[in-house]
Write a protein that holds these residues in place. Sequence first.
Motif, PDB file in Angstrom:
ATOM      1  N   SER A 984      35.930  41.752  78.037  1.00  0.00           N
ATOM      2  CA  SER A 984      36.557  41.145  79.216  1.00  0.00           C
ATOM      3  C   SER A 984      35.560  40.406  80.090  1.00  0.00           C
ATOM      4  O   SER A 984      35.942  39.560  80.895  1.00  0.00           O
ATOM      5  CB  SER A 984      37.255  42.235  80.031  1.00  0.00           C
ATOM      6  N   ILE A 985      34.244  40.751  79.955  1.00  0.00           N
ATOM      7  CA  ILE A 985      33.242  40.063  80.780  1.00  0.00           C
ATOM      8  C   ILE A 985      32.332  39.191  79.933  1.00  0.00           C
ATOM      9  O   ILE A 985      31.411  38.579  80.471  1.00  0.00           O
ATOM     10  CB  ILE A 985      32.408  41.086  81.583  1.00  0.00           C
ATOM     11  N   ALA A 986      32.575  39.142  78.642  1.00  0.00           N
ATOM     12  CA  ALA A 986      31.765  38.284  77.766  1.00  0.00           C
ATOM     13  C   ALA A 986      32.459  36.929  77.622  1.00  0.00           C
ATOM     14  O   ALA A 986      33.666  36.823  77.734  1.00  0.00           O
ATOM     15  CB  ALA A 986      31.579  38.938  76.396  1.00  0.00           C
ATOM     16  N   GLU A 987      31.681  35.882  77.347  1.00  0.00           N
ATOM     17  CA  GLU A 987      32.208  34.519  77.337  1.00  0.00           C
ATOM     18  C   GLU A 987      32.111  33.861  75.959  1.00  0.00           C
ATOM     19  O   GLU A 987      32.315  32.681  75.832  1.00  0.00           O
ATOM     20  CB  GLU A 987      31.457  33.654  78.356  1.00  0.00           C
ATOM     21  N   SER A 988      31.749  34.610  74.928  1.00  0.00           N
ATOM     22  CA  SER A 988      31.616  34.013  73.596  1.00  0.00           C
ATOM     23  C   SER A 988      32.979  33.558  73.092  1.00  0.00           C
ATOM     24  O   SER A 988      33.995  34.203  73.375  1.00  0.00           O
ATOM     25  CB  SER A 988      31.024  35.033  72.627  1.00  0.00           C
ATOM     26  N   PRO A 989      33.080  32.450  72.337  1.00  0.00           N
ATOM     27  CA  PRO A 989      34.386  31.947  71.880  1.00  0.00           C
ATOM     28  C   PRO A 989      35.044  32.820  70.834  1.00  0.00           C
ATOM     29  O   PRO A 989      36.220  32.691  70.591  1.00  0.00           O
ATOM     30  CB  PRO A 989      34.051  30.564  71.322  1.00  0.00           C
ATOM     31  N   PHE A 990      34.293  33.688  70.157  1.00  0.00           N
ATOM     32  CA  PHE A 990      34.926  34.581  69.179  1.00  0.00           C
ATOM     33  C   PHE A 990      34.292  35.956  69.249  1.00  0.00           C
ATOM     34  O   PHE A 990      33.178  36.138  69.717  1.00  0.00           O
ATOM     35  CB  PHE A 990      34.832  34.015  67.755  1.00  0.00           C
ATOM     36  N   ARG A 991      35.063  36.973  68.807  1.00  0.00           N
ATOM     37  CA  ARG A 991      34.585  38.357  68.773  1.00  0.00           C
ATOM     38  C   ARG A 991      34.792  38.916  67.366  1.00  0.00           C
ATOM     39  O   ARG A 991      35.810  38.647  66.742  1.00  0.00           O
ATOM     40  CB  ARG A 991      35.374  39.252  69.738  1.00  0.00           C
ATOM     41  N   CYS A 992      33.853  39.684  66.900  1.00  0.00           N
ATOM     42  CA  CYS A 992      33.957  40.326  65.586  1.00  0.00           C
ATOM     43  C   CYS A 992      33.802  41.824  65.774  1.00  0.00           C
ATOM     44  O   CYS A 992      32.926  42.272  66.519  1.00  0.00           O
ATOM     45  CB  CYS A 992      32.895  39.803  64.619  1.00  0.00           C
ATOM     46  N   LEU A 993      34.634  42.607  65.072  1.00  0.00           N
ATOM     47  CA  LEU A 993      34.584  44.056  65.176  1.00  0.00           C
ATOM     48  C   LEU A 993      34.874  44.649  63.803  1.00  0.00           C
ATOM     49  O   LEU A 993      35.857  44.303  63.171  1.00  0.00           O
ATOM     50  CB  LEU A 993      35.625  44.541  66.189  1.00  0.00           C
TER      51      LEU A 993
END
Length: 1070
Positions: A984-993
């Motif tokens: 919620s506070i990160a600004e990267s265009p994609f997330r990987c989990l």
Amino acid sequence: MAKRKEENFCSPENAKRPRQEELEDFDKDGDEDECTISFTNGTSTLTAAEVGIIESIQLRNFMCHSMLGPFKFGSNVNFVVGNNGSGKSAVLTALIVGLGGKAVATNRGSSLKGFVKAGQNSADISITLRNRGDDAFRANVYGDSIVVQQHISVDGSRSYKLKSEKGTVVSTKKEELIAILDHFNIQFFMKATQLEQMKEDYSYIMETKERTKEQINQGEERLTELKRQCLEKEERFQNIAGLSTMKTNLEYLKHEMAWAVVNEIEKQLNAIRDNIKIGEERAAKLDRKMEEQQVRLNDAEKKYKDIQDKLEKISEETNARAPECMALKTDVIARTRAFNDAEVLYNRSLNEYKALKKDDEQLCKRIEELKKSTDQSLEPERLERQRRICWLKEKVQALQDQESSVNQEAAQFEQVIEKDKQEHVRIKREDLDVRHTLTYNQRQLKELKDSKTDRLKRFGPHVPALLEAIDDAYRRRQFTHKPIGPLGACIHLRDPELALAIESCLKGLLQAYCCHNHADERVLQSLMKKFYPPGTSRPQIIVSEFRNEVYDVRLRAAYHPEFPTVLTALEIDNAVVANSLIDMRSIETVLLIKNNSVARAVMQSQKPPKNCREAFTADGDQVFAGRYYSSENTRPKFLSRDVDSEISHLENEIENKKAHIINLQHHLSALEKDIKRNEELLKRCQLHYKEIKMKIRKNISEIRELENIEEHQSVDIATLEDEAEENKIKMQMVEKNMEQQKENMENLKSLKIEAENKYDTIKLKINQLSELADPLKDELNLADSEVDSQKRGKQHYEDKQKEHLDTLNKKRRELDMKEKELQEKMSQARQICPERIEVKKSASILDKEINRLRQKIQAEHASHGDREEIMKQYQEARETYLDLDNKVRTLRRFIKLLEEIMTHRYKTYQQFRRCLTLRCKLYFDNLLSQRAYCGKMNFDHKNETLSISVQPGEGNKASFNDMRALSGGERSFSTVCFILSLWSIAESPFRCLDEFDVYMDMVNRRIAMDMILKMADSQRFRQFILLTPQSMSSLPSSKLIRILRMSDPERGQATLPFRPVTQEEDDNTS
């Protein structure tokens, strides 16, 4: 920095890392960067991200996989599912390594060479990043996507290739990749937020400040030395005498030279302007010719339409008279049959009258003979013979009555048999039709089931293979432009209820293909031969030059305020597809009206809308101004969106057809039994009829023998007279009946003649209309040829105009370049001589005079020394001194301003850090509360540590526990909450989990999945890549969710060949 709200996140393009030049605005209100996102019921309506997300990835010889991918990721939520060892984690590892990460950052190995598959020399990673919109990175170079290719050698070294959308290599430097990652704010290897970046920037600025202070101290020392040198140069300059006249003349010649060049360029400009003026006049002339050609084309099309309307009018009149003609013909046949029947009855009565008259004559003659006879000796024998004859006649009459009854019974059997046979033929034909329909429905059902996995199979089972062959041929450069099709796959309905109407309108065009030229058509025909055997129908191929813009049909398109045209009812992204349908079907002139009665009212009860040729209803019926054609189809085949409903409908229809076939077979079997039974009864009747016939002939023969006996016997004259009187009464009755039948026959004859005259009249009119249509057809063909000729003429002028405009634009660009050159030369001339002077000499003559004067000045310098050099040295020394003095003053002011700015910025940094901390805590508490958990997050910014404690259940009843005290499912759920809070506070265009739900039970997994999907739905401008071994079959159906299923793993390599290496080795390889 951009302002944020609790559930409102900025798009990646507005959240880039702050660069050096942006620091001055760091403390300002970020209104320009604030995202504006509208929500409805808590759901974001922002569209997909335009930059930074991963479009696809492909791996070769990476880890234990020979080939993985290419995987096409969606713009929002992507689940990568598969069994352990199938390559899920390899995809995540490849993302980190492929975007420049070190091996230790993957937690999968300590050296890059460990990622190369055993037995191979190298591994390759190819990652495609989206690069669209206003914030694209070097969009003019890379296009809509950036392809990052990394080659890893077995020795641990790696190299990069950064390619554009078209496959062109733009760079091979890692610095370019770092610039791309920085531009897209991709934070694989940094802290989750921009605090670390801001802190590093702050430290860097403070270091810059200290270096600037050192530069100021060095500059002040240097200033003293420069001042001394400047004074020495000034003294030497004042001690030298100067050359005056020649240098003054040289300067004047230079002034003239500068403006002479300007004069020559102005002459060239005037010549170009004259050419452009002539070209514009010619362009206007071509425009007039095109308008004239358009007028001729419009006249030809009007003439064609008028002839076509006349033909349609004649056809409509002919069709209107056809039912009347058929009715009159039927009436003629009926009246002819009635006349023939009456004539038969009259002839039968006439024959009967003649027979009665002959009998009367014979009876009178016999009576006269008997009266003359005087011999009464054989009276008893004659009476006996008379009684025998009467008895035989009565017997014959009874047999004749029986014969008539048997004959009628046989006729009835024949009628029943004939009727049953006709019914048998009809049922047989119906059974064949139903079987054909069943076969067609079964084939259509198979195609629909196949289309659930591949929509293209709806247009034919061979279409996917054909499209692959087209792609392969296009890669081998066999096509000038890649063919487009099938057209039905390139269009989308705005209103699904109009699917059948549009299919009825476009028909075979839905399966057609478009080619740029005839050479491409021949290549496509050769490809189709491989998939469509001889004798089977192939899709239509439309040959038309591909254009990037849709035709402007506003002037000739139909318009109605309530009903759309086929063109406006379709979403067509490809201009070639739209233009082809306009050319082939004129879809801009066809209205779509759902209700049948409304369609009749619009098209037939009143004048049709302007430019409207026809209309189609939701049932697929076709409506013209004077005609109406019902559709043979009841459901759409190609454009239906609800495939499952279509499959269910077809299955029900197939079952009904099968039941209908069974009923028809039972009916056929019953008819065959009835026919066989009635034929047996008919044979019995015919046998009985023959027996009765034989008896009648035998009795009649006996009667004739008795009547022909020429014996002299007494005759009963009274009986014969009674018979003669009865015969006369019969003759009167027959004669009266015969007159009535004759009168009836004459009436029927007149009615027959009258009906024949009416039929001949209407037939003559129809023939006359046909004779009128033949020359009109010839005129229509000529008008069609004229329209084609005028179209070719218009195209000729359009091509000439395009060619001329290209030349004219080239001249205009040349004019612009010359004007720019003139401005540069004038600017240079004004720098040399501010005021323009009149020059009569050419530039070449002035250049020669300047060279001669320079030679004289050089000769004078050889004898008296170089005054200019000394003056130049003095000017340079003075300028160097003043420049350095100005720089030192500027740096002092900069240091003072920088100290003020950094003080304010540091306060802003601390405030931003507090906001992010509070936001993360609130998000964490909110997520934990969904399972009635409580939790705390303690941020120690000084020591850069973070501690988390979570309490399952009611938080006020127990103390908070360390994460290690939780169960596996509780820890996994808490970890997901923590990750979502960081997201919620990160600004990267994609997330990987990776494998976030491995140790969760079904309840925790469902809640965690709902939280992730909720966040993804609220952040559609970001991409989520989730790796899990679960099947994900319970996910809701959504166009925002894409599931990539990995194949089962290859078991040839159980472990990866990693070996420990030092950090220095990894740094050297990267």
